[in-house]
Scaffold this active site. Structure first.
Site, PDB file in Angstrom:
ATOM      1  CB  SER A  26      -0.873   0.003   1.264  1.00  0.00           C
ATOM      2  OG  SER A  26      -1.584   1.223   1.361  1.00  0.00           O
ATOM      3  CE1 TYR A  47      -3.942  -2.170   5.219  1.00  0.00           C
ATOM      4  CE2 TYR A  47      -3.154   0.036   4.726  1.00  0.00           C
ATOM      5  CZ  TYR A  47      -3.673  -1.170   4.304  1.00  0.00           C
ATOM      6  OH  TYR A  47      -3.919  -1.382   2.969  1.00  0.00           O
TER       7      TYR A  47
HETATM    8  N1  LIG Z   1      -8.758  -0.327  -1.364  1.00  0.00           N
HETATM    9  C1  LIG Z   1      -7.758   0.454  -1.043  1.00  0.00           C
HETATM   10  O1  LIG Z   1      -7.909   1.698  -0.964  1.00  0.00           O
HETATM   11  C2  LIG Z   1      -6.385  -0.147  -0.811  1.00  0.00           C
HETATM   12  C3  LIG Z   1      -5.302   0.740  -0.777  1.00  0.00           C
HETATM   13  C4  LIG Z   1      -4.026   0.229  -0.579  1.00  0.00           C
HETATM   14  C5  LIG Z   1      -3.834  -1.135  -0.432  1.00  0.00           C
HETATM   15  N2  LIG Z   1      -4.895  -1.984  -0.448  1.00  0.00           N
HETATM   16  C6  LIG Z   1      -4.609  -3.412  -0.258  1.00  0.00           C
HETATM   17  O2  LIG Z   1      -5.152  -4.148  -1.330  1.00  0.00           O
HETATM   18  C7  LIG Z   1      -5.424  -5.490  -0.904  1.00  0.00           C
HETATM   19  C8  LIG Z   1      -6.823  -5.872  -1.360  1.00  0.00           C
HETATM   20  O3  LIG Z   1      -7.739  -4.999  -0.715  1.00  0.00           O
HETATM   21  P1  LIG Z   1      -9.075  -4.502  -1.425  1.00  0.00           P
HETATM   22  O4  LIG Z   1      -9.036  -3.039  -1.476  1.00  0.00           O
HETATM   23  O5  LIG Z   1      -9.331  -5.280  -2.650  1.00  0.00           O
HETATM   24  O6  LIG Z   1     -10.118  -4.896  -0.260  1.00  0.00           O
HETATM   25  P2  LIG Z   1     -11.447  -5.781  -0.294  1.00  0.00           P
HETATM   26  O7  LIG Z   1     -12.301  -5.416  -1.445  1.00  0.00           O
HETATM   27  O8  LIG Z   1     -12.015  -5.643   1.081  1.00  0.00           O
HETATM   28  O9  LIG Z   1     -10.890  -7.271  -0.500  1.00  0.00           O
HETATM   29  C9  LIG Z   1     -10.122  -7.895   0.503  1.00  0.00           C
HETATM   30  C10 LIG Z   1      -9.921  -9.350   0.155  1.00  0.00           C
HETATM   31  O10 LIG Z   1      -9.152  -9.963   1.204  1.00  0.00           O
HETATM   32  C11 LIG Z   1      -9.816 -11.152   1.612  1.00  0.00           C
HETATM   33  N3  LIG Z   1      -9.551 -11.440   3.026  1.00  0.00           N
HETATM   34  C12 LIG Z   1      -9.710 -10.611   4.093  1.00  0.00           C
HETATM   35  N4  LIG Z   1      -9.444 -11.278   5.223  1.00  0.00           N
HETATM   36  C13 LIG Z   1      -9.122 -12.553   4.868  1.00  0.00           C
HETATM   37  C14 LIG Z   1      -8.775 -13.719   5.593  1.00  0.00           C
HETATM   38  N5  LIG Z   1      -8.738 -13.748   6.950  1.00  0.00           N
HETATM   39  N6  LIG Z   1      -8.484 -14.857   4.909  1.00  0.00           N
HETATM   40  C15 LIG Z   1      -8.549 -14.877   3.562  1.00  0.00           C
HETATM   41  N7  LIG Z   1      -8.887 -13.797   2.812  1.00  0.00           N
HETATM   42  C16 LIG Z   1      -9.169 -12.658   3.457  1.00  0.00           C
HETATM   43  C17 LIG Z   1     -11.303 -10.865   1.367  1.00  0.00           C
HETATM   44  O11 LIG Z   1     -12.000 -12.078   1.164  1.00  0.00           O
HETATM   45  P3  LIG Z   1     -13.049 -12.760   2.159  1.00  0.00           P
HETATM   46  O12 LIG Z   1     -13.726 -11.678   2.929  1.00  0.00           O
HETATM   47  O13 LIG Z   1     -13.959 -13.517   1.226  1.00  0.00           O
HETATM   48  O14 LIG Z   1     -12.213 -13.660   3.002  1.00  0.00           O
HETATM   49  C18 LIG Z   1     -11.229 -10.096   0.048  1.00  0.00           C
HETATM   50  O15 LIG Z   1     -11.160 -10.998  -1.035  1.00  0.00           O
HETATM   51  C19 LIG Z   1      -5.244  -5.502   0.606  1.00  0.00           C
HETATM   52  O16 LIG Z   1      -4.008  -6.089   0.935  1.00  0.00           O
HETATM   53  C20 LIG Z   1      -5.239  -4.010   0.978  1.00  0.00           C
HETATM   54  O17 LIG Z   1      -4.494  -3.762   2.149  1.00  0.00           O
HETATM   55  C21 LIG Z   1      -6.168  -1.512  -0.636  1.00  0.00           C
END
Ligand SMILES: NC(=O)c1ccc[n+]([C@@H]2O[C@H](COP(=O)([O-])OP(=O)(O)OC[C@H]3O[C@@H](n4cnc5c(N)ncnc54)[C@H](OP(=O)(O)O)[C@@H]3O)[C@@H](O)[C@H]2O)c1
Length: 265
Positions: free
Chosen positions: A139, A153
Site C-alpha cells: 500500500s 496497517y
Molecule cells: N482499497 C484500497 O484503498 C487499498 C489501498 C491500498 C492497499 N490496499 C490493499 O489491497 C489489498 C486488497 O484490498 P481490497 O481493497 O481489494 O479490499 P477488499 O475489497 O475488502 O478485498 C479484501 C480481500 O481480502 C480477503 N480477506 C480478508 N481477510 C481474509 C482472511 N482472513 N483470509 C482470507 N482472505 C481474506 C477478502 O475475502 P473474504 O472476505 O472472502 O475472506 C477479500 O477478497 C489488501 O491487501 C489491501 O491492504 C487496498
C-alpha cells in the site's frame, strides 16, 4: 504452455481485478478467500470469458495453519503454482488499545505471516522450474509515516515492501519476478469492511480514487517487466515522494491531520 496463478483475497476488489487481468492474458487461476459465492461467481465468469481453468479453494489466512493447508490442497489437485499474488488484506480503524490482541495477531497473520509462508513454500518450485511471479499487494500507506487509528496497517505494509525488495534481489536471474504493488485509495470493499466509507468519501474527492481494474493492470504489467515495485497513479507517487523528502516531523504532522480528518484521532 499454460501457467497458473494463485491469488489470495480474490473474492473482491483488487484481488478479483487481478484475477480478471491474469485470465485475460491466458493464465489459469487458483482463487482463494473465505467467501465461497463471490469466488465461484468469479471463477465461472472467467472460465466463460477466457476459457481458463479456475479453481476455488476456501481458506481463512488468519489461521496460522492455512498457508501449508492451502499448498497441500493445491498439490492434491495436481496443480503447479507459477504465480503467487499475496493480496488478501484489511485494515482496522478501531485504535490500537481498543482492538484486542487476537485481532492484532490475525491482521499480522493475514497480511505478513501468510505472504511470507506462501512465498517460502512456493518459491523453491518456481526457481527450480526457472519461471515464477510473486506479486505482493502492499500500500501507499507503507511508504508514508504510520497514522493513528489504524496503527499497525502502515508498518505491516512497510515490512511487506521491504521484504519484497529483498526477495526481488535474491531471485534476480532465476526466472522469477518479485514485485510489490502499492495502491493508494482504490474503490473496493476495503473501506466498507473497516466501516470508514462515509469518512473517506467526505475527506477525499472522487479524483483521488482509482478503480481496481486499472490498479490491477499496472501491477501485472510491473510484474511482467520485473520491476521491484510500482505505485499506481501520479498523485500517489507525489505523496510517496513527499513522504521520502519531507523532514520526519513535518510528514508526521501531515499524516496526523489526515487521521483527524478521518476521525481516527
Ligand atoms: N482499497 C484500497 O484503498 C487499498 C489501498 C491500498 C492497499 N490496499 C490493499 O489491497 C489489498 C486488497 O484490498 P481490497 O481493497 O481489494 O479490499 P477488499 O475489497 O475488502 O478485498 C479484501 C480481500 O481480502 C480477503 N480477506 C480478508 N481477510 C481474509 C482472511 N482472513 N483470509 C482470507 N482472505 C481474506 C477478502 O475475502 P473474504 O472476505 O472472502 O475472506 C477479500 O477478497 C489488501 O491487501 C489491501 O491492504 C487496498
Amino acid at each position: 504452455m499454460r501457467r497458473t496463478v494463485l491469488i489470495t483475497g480474490a473474492s473482491a476488489g483488487i484481488g478479483a481485478a487481478l484475477a480478471r487481468v491474469y485470465a485475460s492474458r491466458g493464465w489459469d487461476l487458483i482463487l482463494t478467500a473465505r467467501r465461497q459465492d463471490p469466488l465461484q461467481a468469479l471463477a465461472d465468469e472467467l472460465t466463460t470469458a477466457h476459457g481458463v481453468v479456475a479453481t476455488v479453494i476456501l481458506e481463512d489466512l488468519g489461521d496460522p495453519a492455512a498457508p501449508e493447508r492451502l499448498v497441500a490442497a493445491i498439490a492434491a489437485r495436481g496443480l503447479t503454482v507459477d504465480g503467487l499474488v499475496n493480496n488478501a488484506g484489511f485494515s482496522r480503524v478501531t485504535g490500537f488499545l481498543d482492538t484486542d490482541l487476537d485481532a492484532h495477531r490475525a491482521m499480522i497473520q493475514v497480511m505478513l505471516t501468510a505472504p511470507i509462508a506462501l512465498s517460502r513454500l512456493l518459491l523453491p518450485g518456481m526457481i527450480q522450474r526457472r519461471f515464477g511471479r510473486v506479486l505482493n499487494v502492499a500500500s501507499l500507506a507503507g511508504q508514508m509515516p504510520a497514522t493513528g487509528g489504524d496503527t499497525l496497517y502502515g508498518p505491516i505494509k512497510s515490512f511487506l515492501i521491504k521484504a519484497s525488495q529483498g526477495l526481488h534481489l535474491e531471485t534476480l536471474g532465476t526466472g522469477v519476478h518479485v514485485t510489490v504493488l502499492n495502491p493508494g485509495y482504490t474503490l473496493t470493499e476495503f473501506h466498507d469492511v473497516n466501516g470508514s466509507r462515509d469518512q473517506v468519501s467526505r475527506a477525499y474527492p472522487p479524483w483521488m480514487w482509482m478503480d481496481a481494474a486499472r490498479v490491477a493492470r499496472i501491477g501485472v504489467d510491473a510484474s511482467e517487466a520485473n520491476r521491484p515495485s510500482v505505485t499506481p497513479g501520479v498523485m500517489n507517487n507525489v505523496m510517496a515522494g513527499l513522504a521520502r523528502f519531507l523532514p520526519d516531523g513535518l510528514a508526521l504532522r501531515m499524516v496526523a491531520n489526515h487521521a483527524r480528518r478521518l476521525e481516527r484521532l
